[in-house]
Design a protein around this motif. Sequence first.
Motif, PDB file in Angstrom:
ATOM      1  N   UNK A  39       0.887  -1.135  -0.221  1.00  0.00           N
ATOM      2  CA  UNK A  39       0.023   0.016   0.083  1.00  0.00           C
ATOM      3  C   UNK A  39       0.881   1.266  -0.094  1.00  0.00           C
ATOM      4  N   UNK A  40       1.922   1.308   0.478  1.00  0.00           N
ATOM      5  CA  UNK A  40       2.908   2.357   0.781  1.00  0.00           C
ATOM      6  C   UNK A  40       3.440   2.663  -0.840  1.00  0.00           C
ATOM      7  N   UNK A  41       3.629   1.582  -1.585  1.00  0.00           N
ATOM      8  CA  UNK A  41       4.023   1.815  -2.954  1.00  0.00           C
ATOM      9  C   UNK A  41       2.985   2.396  -3.785  1.00  0.00           C
ATOM     10  N   UNK A  42       1.858   1.956  -3.284  1.00  0.00           N
ATOM     11  CA  UNK A  42       0.612   2.473  -4.123  1.00  0.00           C
ATOM     12  C   UNK A  42       0.560   4.088  -4.113  1.00  0.00           C
ATOM     13  N   UNK A  43       0.404   4.333  -2.740  1.00  0.00           N
ATOM     14  CA  UNK A  43       0.762   5.844  -2.374  1.00  0.00           C
ATOM     15  C   UNK A  43       1.444   6.545  -3.038  1.00  0.00           C
ATOM     16  N   UNK A  44       2.621   5.926  -3.120  1.00  0.00           N
ATOM     17  CA  UNK A  44       3.894   6.654  -3.644  1.00  0.00           C
ATOM     18  C   UNK A  44       3.716   6.827  -5.189  1.00  0.00           C
ATOM     19  N   UNK A  50      -7.545   1.915  -5.697  1.00  0.00           N
ATOM     20  CA  UNK A  50      -9.175   2.043  -5.754  1.00  0.00           C
ATOM     21  C   UNK A  50      -9.565   3.365  -5.202  1.00  0.00           C
ATOM     22  N   UNK A  51     -10.369   3.276  -4.350  1.00  0.00           N
ATOM     23  CA  UNK A  51     -10.953   4.600  -3.924  1.00  0.00           C
ATOM     24  C   UNK A  51     -10.428   5.265  -2.732  1.00  0.00           C
ATOM     25  N   UNK A  52      -9.270   4.674  -2.110  1.00  0.00           N
ATOM     26  CA  UNK A  52      -8.441   5.070  -0.994  1.00  0.00           C
ATOM     27  C   UNK A  52      -7.352   6.043  -1.729  1.00  0.00           C
ATOM     28  N   UNK A  53      -7.526   7.256  -1.427  1.00  0.00           N
ATOM     29  CA  UNK A  53      -6.627   8.271  -2.068  1.00  0.00           C
ATOM     30  C   UNK A  53      -6.261   9.195  -1.080  1.00  0.00           C
ATOM     31  N   UNK A  54      -4.838   9.622  -1.221  1.00  0.00           N
ATOM     32  CA  UNK A  54      -4.027  10.718  -0.795  1.00  0.00           C
ATOM     33  C   UNK A  54      -5.008  11.998  -0.729  1.00  0.00           C
ATOM     34  N   UNK A  55      -5.624  12.418   0.495  1.00  0.00           N
ATOM     35  CA  UNK A  55      -6.434  13.722   0.666  1.00  0.00           C
ATOM     36  C   UNK A  55      -5.810  14.906   1.263  1.00  0.00           C
ATOM     37  N   UNK A  56      -4.681  14.267   2.090  1.00  0.00           N
ATOM     38  CA  UNK A  56      -3.713  15.334   2.719  1.00  0.00           C
ATOM     39  C   UNK A  56      -2.391  14.646   3.288  1.00  0.00           C
TER      40      UNK A  56
END
Length: 104
Positions: A39-44, A50-56
Amino acid sequence: MQAIIVHAPHDLRIEEIPTAELAPHQLKVQIKAGGICGSDLHYYHHGGFGTVRIKQPMVLGHEVSGVVSAMGEAVQDIAAGTRIAVSPSHPCGVCRYCQEGKQN
Ligand SMILES: [Zn+2]
């Protein structure tokens, strides 16, 4: 303490962040090692999955281990210097698995 914070895809920054006072049942851990989760790699790479996105801006690195450096006043069964691995999950305490002692 220092933390790795993702601000946007391909925008990682090492920043100083404040640490909260220890609550009575908490431990302070000096981190010695950390894993990089998928999941860290997906954020990077993609800003989330999916629907989990960086919002802040968000601290990365939830798979860590280290040494206990301080204990809250109610902790009696763990001493400073104990090596531990951190479980990043938040068990609900009410489901069948939690009731069976399988909180992970
Ligand atoms: Zn549960």
